[in-house]
Design a protein around this motif. Structure first.
Motif, mmCIF file in Angstrom:
data_model
loop_
_atom_site.group_PDB
_atom_site.id
_atom_site.type_symbol
_atom_site.label_atom_id
_atom_site.label_comp_id
_atom_site.label_asym_id
_atom_site.label_seq_id
_atom_site.Cartn_x
_atom_site.Cartn_y
_atom_site.Cartn_z
ATOM 1 N N SER A 6 7.535 -2.409 13.812
ATOM 2 C CA SER A 6 6.369 -2.433 12.892
ATOM 3 C C SER A 6 5.109 -2.792 13.372
ATOM 4 O O SER A 6 4.035 -2.340 13.072
ATOM 5 C CB SER A 6 6.957 -3.492 11.778
ATOM 6 O OG SER A 6 8.023 -3.335 11.156
ATOM 7 N N ARG A 36 2.832 13.112 11.337
ATOM 8 C CA ARG A 36 3.838 13.083 12.341
ATOM 9 C C ARG A 36 3.195 13.480 13.759
ATOM 10 O O ARG A 36 3.412 12.668 14.758
ATOM 11 C CB ARG A 36 4.917 13.812 11.929
ATOM 12 C CG ARG A 36 6.092 13.592 12.849
ATOM 13 C CD ARG A 36 7.435 14.077 12.035
ATOM 14 N NE ARG A 36 7.796 13.484 10.857
ATOM 15 C CZ ARG A 36 8.561 12.391 10.839
ATOM 16 N NH1 ARG A 36 8.972 11.855 11.894
ATOM 17 N NH2 ARG A 36 8.715 11.783 9.589
ATOM 18 N N GLU A 87 8.824 6.733 12.653
ATOM 19 C CA GLU A 87 9.105 6.879 11.361
ATOM 20 C C GLU A 87 8.131 5.780 10.479
ATOM 21 O O GLU A 87 7.522 6.220 9.378
ATOM 22 C CB GLU A 87 10.555 6.461 10.876
ATOM 23 C CG GLU A 87 11.171 7.652 11.313
ATOM 24 C CD GLU A 87 10.957 9.124 10.689
ATOM 25 O OE1 GLU A 87 10.639 9.042 9.600
ATOM 26 O OE2 GLU A 87 10.997 9.862 11.443
ATOM 27 N N ILE A 88 7.844 4.676 11.177
ATOM 28 C CA ILE A 88 7.119 3.526 10.300
ATOM 29 C C ILE A 88 5.603 3.851 10.523
ATOM 30 O O ILE A 88 5.051 3.840 9.360
ATOM 31 C CB ILE A 88 7.442 2.299 11.036
ATOM 32 C CG1 ILE A 88 9.080 1.858 11.107
ATOM 33 C CG2 ILE A 88 6.629 1.151 10.488
ATOM 34 C CD1 ILE A 88 9.362 0.675 11.937
ATOM 35 N N VAL A 117 4.220 6.932 10.584
ATOM 36 C CA VAL A 117 3.882 7.830 9.747
ATOM 37 C C VAL A 117 3.538 7.452 8.495
ATOM 38 O O VAL A 117 2.476 7.814 7.701
ATOM 39 C CB VAL A 117 5.152 8.929 9.801
ATOM 40 C CG1 VAL A 117 4.839 10.097 8.644
ATOM 41 C CG2 VAL A 117 4.895 9.690 11.156
ATOM 42 N N SER A 118 4.268 6.463 7.922
ATOM 43 C CA SER A 118 4.410 5.849 6.522
ATOM 44 C C SER A 118 2.966 5.250 6.438
ATOM 45 O O SER A 118 2.249 5.109 5.599
ATOM 46 C CB SER A 118 5.457 5.117 6.270
ATOM 47 O OG SER A 118 6.583 5.853 6.217
ATOM 48 N N ALA A 119 2.948 4.428 7.582
ATOM 49 C CA ALA A 119 1.749 3.594 7.654
ATOM 50 C C ALA A 119 0.358 4.433 7.593
ATOM 51 O O ALA A 119 -0.625 3.908 7.081
ATOM 52 C CB ALA A 119 1.661 2.598 8.869
ATOM 53 N N CYS A 120 0.463 5.431 8.494
ATOM 54 C CA CYS A 120 -0.737 6.172 8.366
ATOM 55 C C CYS A 120 -1.222 6.916 7.227
ATOM 56 O O CYS A 120 -2.555 7.098 6.742
ATOM 57 C CB CYS A 120 -0.610 7.417 9.528
ATOM 58 S SG CYS A 120 -1.000 6.802 11.224
ATOM 59 N N ILE A 121 -0.285 7.599 6.506
ATOM 60 C CA ILE A 121 -0.502 8.118 5.239
ATOM 61 C C ILE A 121 -1.198 6.996 4.111
ATOM 62 O O ILE A 121 -1.886 7.404 3.530
ATOM 63 C CB ILE A 121 0.764 8.647 4.795
ATOM 64 C CG1 ILE A 121 1.524 9.878 5.600
ATOM 65 C CG2 ILE A 121 0.854 9.293 3.194
ATOM 66 C CD1 ILE A 121 2.928 10.501 5.294
ATOM 67 N N VAL A 122 -0.438 5.994 3.987
ATOM 68 C CA VAL A 122 -0.725 4.951 3.176
ATOM 69 C C VAL A 122 -2.156 4.526 3.397
ATOM 70 O O VAL A 122 -3.141 4.368 2.542
ATOM 71 C CB VAL A 122 0.110 3.878 3.013
ATOM 72 C CG1 VAL A 122 -0.430 2.687 2.135
ATOM 73 C CG2 VAL A 122 1.461 4.306 2.279
ATOM 74 N N ASN A 182 6.126 -3.040 2.546
ATOM 75 C CA ASN A 182 5.413 -1.986 1.560
ATOM 76 C C ASN A 182 4.054 -2.768 1.354
ATOM 77 O O ASN A 182 3.005 -2.184 0.942
ATOM 78 C CB ASN A 182 6.233 -1.669 0.558
ATOM 79 C CG ASN A 182 7.602 -0.464 0.949
ATOM 80 O OD1 ASN A 182 6.984 0.189 1.930
ATOM 81 N ND2 ASN A 182 8.434 -0.416 0.328
ATOM 82 N N LEU A 226 1.418 -2.439 3.740
ATOM 83 C CA LEU A 226 0.813 -1.470 3.866
ATOM 84 C C LEU A 226 -0.188 -1.070 2.722
ATOM 85 O O LEU A 226 -1.298 -0.655 2.634
ATOM 86 C CB LEU A 226 1.811 -0.140 3.764
ATOM 87 C CG LEU A 226 2.896 -0.042 4.837
ATOM 88 C CD1 LEU A 226 3.738 1.237 4.768
ATOM 89 C CD2 LEU A 226 2.017 0.086 6.260
#
Length: 469
Positions: free
Chosen positions: A288, A356, A370-371, A373-378, A431, A434
């Motif tokens: 993380s 990604r 995976e983590i 990608v979520s962090a970048c989007i948010v 979450n 983020l």
């Protein structure tokens, strides 16, 4: 033009031939072209400065874990010291551009000369204070017994050049304020190339280790200050830097400090915010932390051209405001806003769409990817508002609006983000971490929008009043 400035103009013409005055005319009627000519070199200069840190890390990384850890632990000290220079520089640039716009060239020169006269003793003070407390500082930062001697060796050598670094930062803001962003760019580029050449020579050939990396930085700072000294001694700019122009009047110093203080606090809070973000990610594991680090790095890359564009174009807004040419100010402001918003929205959309493959450039671990990608989007959901925040902060600094500038600039990484990153992860876990960045970005953007519309309405009123007279 008043009497002191008429005398100043005669003196300036006597001391320097027109051939030597190699600056961009800040009153150029082609605003879009003027802003781009000023902003593009500034974007390049800011990018070079960031690349400088990356190259240093690459060379030092070859020395092993302790070396890279020591340099990383010195980073908060460097950020703090650079923040002082940013504050003095921003305050000085605002002061100079406004007085140049008003035709008060002597006052602009006094501001520049006074800023440099203040920067030197401030640099010496911080150097001595930090050298005397260096071990205690690294203990506070968590340096282990194996990292401590390496960190002290690197930081102590680097600190001997801090006063030069501070003067170079202020000099950069001075020449940009008078419209010479190219000199600032080429000076940073020269220092960068010199550092790249000297790093392997000092680190490996002379076997100086991390001290060699610090010495390379020190020599590059000496080269940069030499270029600025030559520029001012040959009187190539509008502003004349001289001992006789130093003015320690309380009102002048107060103007510099009030406008510059929010810039210093913003830089410091940015460093604190990143530390808090990593601290909040730590309970969720190494993956993380690595993922958040990747997202922060991608976020920083997107902020660089926008920040550089705003720094470069600040002189146009300040000059127009000082000249009380509100139509020009409004036209320039709308153009700068359109560019910064376009850049931030385009970058936000690109990162969200291609998160990604971007993350894959930094990590080959599936779990980290995976983590991240979520962090970048948010993190980039509301990055489109960053262009508005940066523009509004620059506009307020240009106008000398210290209090409003503080509110806007401290929102994103300060009074909105810090409470969120301390509270949300406790309630909603990773979450929440983020969400803290995204909500701070959204909130800061809304504040900037409100202030921007208020400022535009005020400029329009001033423009109508001027036209009715």
């Amino acid at each position: 033009m008043n009497k002191p400035d008429a005398e100043f103009a005669i003196e300036s013409d006597r001391d320097a031939s027109p051939k030597k005055k190699q600056h961009i005319d800040l009153s150029d009627s082609n605003l879009a072209s003027l802003i781009l000519r000023l902003a593009i070199p500034s974007v390049v200069g800011v990018s070079i400065n960031a690349l400088h840190q990356v190259v240093n890390a690459i060379f030092v990384g070859a020395l092993g874990t302790q070396a890279i850890a020591a340099v990383s632990m010195t980073l908060p000290i460097v950020v703090l010291l650079a923040a002082v220079g940013q504050g003095i520089g921003v305050g000085t640039a605002s002061f100079i551009s406004r007085h140049l716009g008003a035709g008060e060239y002597l006052e602009a020169s006094r501001g520049a000369s006074t800023a440099l006269a203040l920067a030197a003793p401030i640099g010496i003070f911080f150097t001595v204070a930090l050298l005397l407390n260096l071990r205690g500082i690294f203990v506070t930062l968590g340096a282990t017994p194996t990292i401590m001697p390496v960190a002290i060796d690197y930081a102590a050598t680097l600190l001997f050049g801090y006063t030069l670094m501070l003067l170079n930062i202020v000099n950069g803001f001075i020449v940009r304020a008078e419209g010479n962003t190219r000199l600032s760019m080429w000076t940073m580029f020269t220092a960068f190339i010199l550092n790249v050449v000297l790093d392997p020579f000092f680190i490996f050939l002379l076997d100086l280790g991390v001290r060699g990396a610090a010495l390379a930085t020190l020599v590059s700072q000496i080269a940069a200050i030499s270029l600025y000294i030559a520029y001012f001694m040959k009187l190539r700019g509008i502003v004349l830097v001289r001992i006789s122009h130093i003015s320690l009047r309380a009102d002048s110093i107060r103007q510099l400090a009030l406008v510059g203080a929010p810039a210093t606090m913003t830089s410091i809070l940015s460093a604190i915010a990143v530390m808090l973000l990593y601290g909040a990610a730590a309970p969720f594991g190494d993956d993380s932390i690595a993922a958040v680090g990747i997202a922060v790095r991608i976020l920083t890359i997107g902020a660089l051209p926008i920040t550089g564009f705003c720094i470069g174009s600040q002189a146009v807004l300040g000059f127009g405001w000082g000249a009380r040419d509100f139509a020009r100010v409004l036209k320039a402001a709308k153009f700068i806003l359109s560019v910064t918003v376009a850049l931030s929205v385009a970058y936000s959309a690109a990162v969200v769409s291609f998160a990604r493959p971007l993350v894959k450039l930094f990590s080959d671990s599936d779990k980290v990817t995976e983590i991240a990608v979520s962090a970048c989007i948010v993190f980039h959901l509301f990055f489109g508002l960053f262009g508005i925040q940066s523009f509004v902060t620059t506009m307020l600094q240009s106008f000398g609006r210290a209090r409003l500038s503080a509110i806007v600039s401290l929102a994103r990484q300060g009074f909105l983000f810090i409470p969120a990153v301390l509270l949300f992860p406790v309630i909603w876990g990773f979450n929440g971490l983020l969400a803290s960045q995204a909500i701070a970005e959204l909130g800061a953007g809304m504040i900037a929008l409100f202030v921007m519309f208020h400022q535009f309405a005020e400029i329009n009123r001033a423009l109508r009043d001027a036209q009715s007279r």
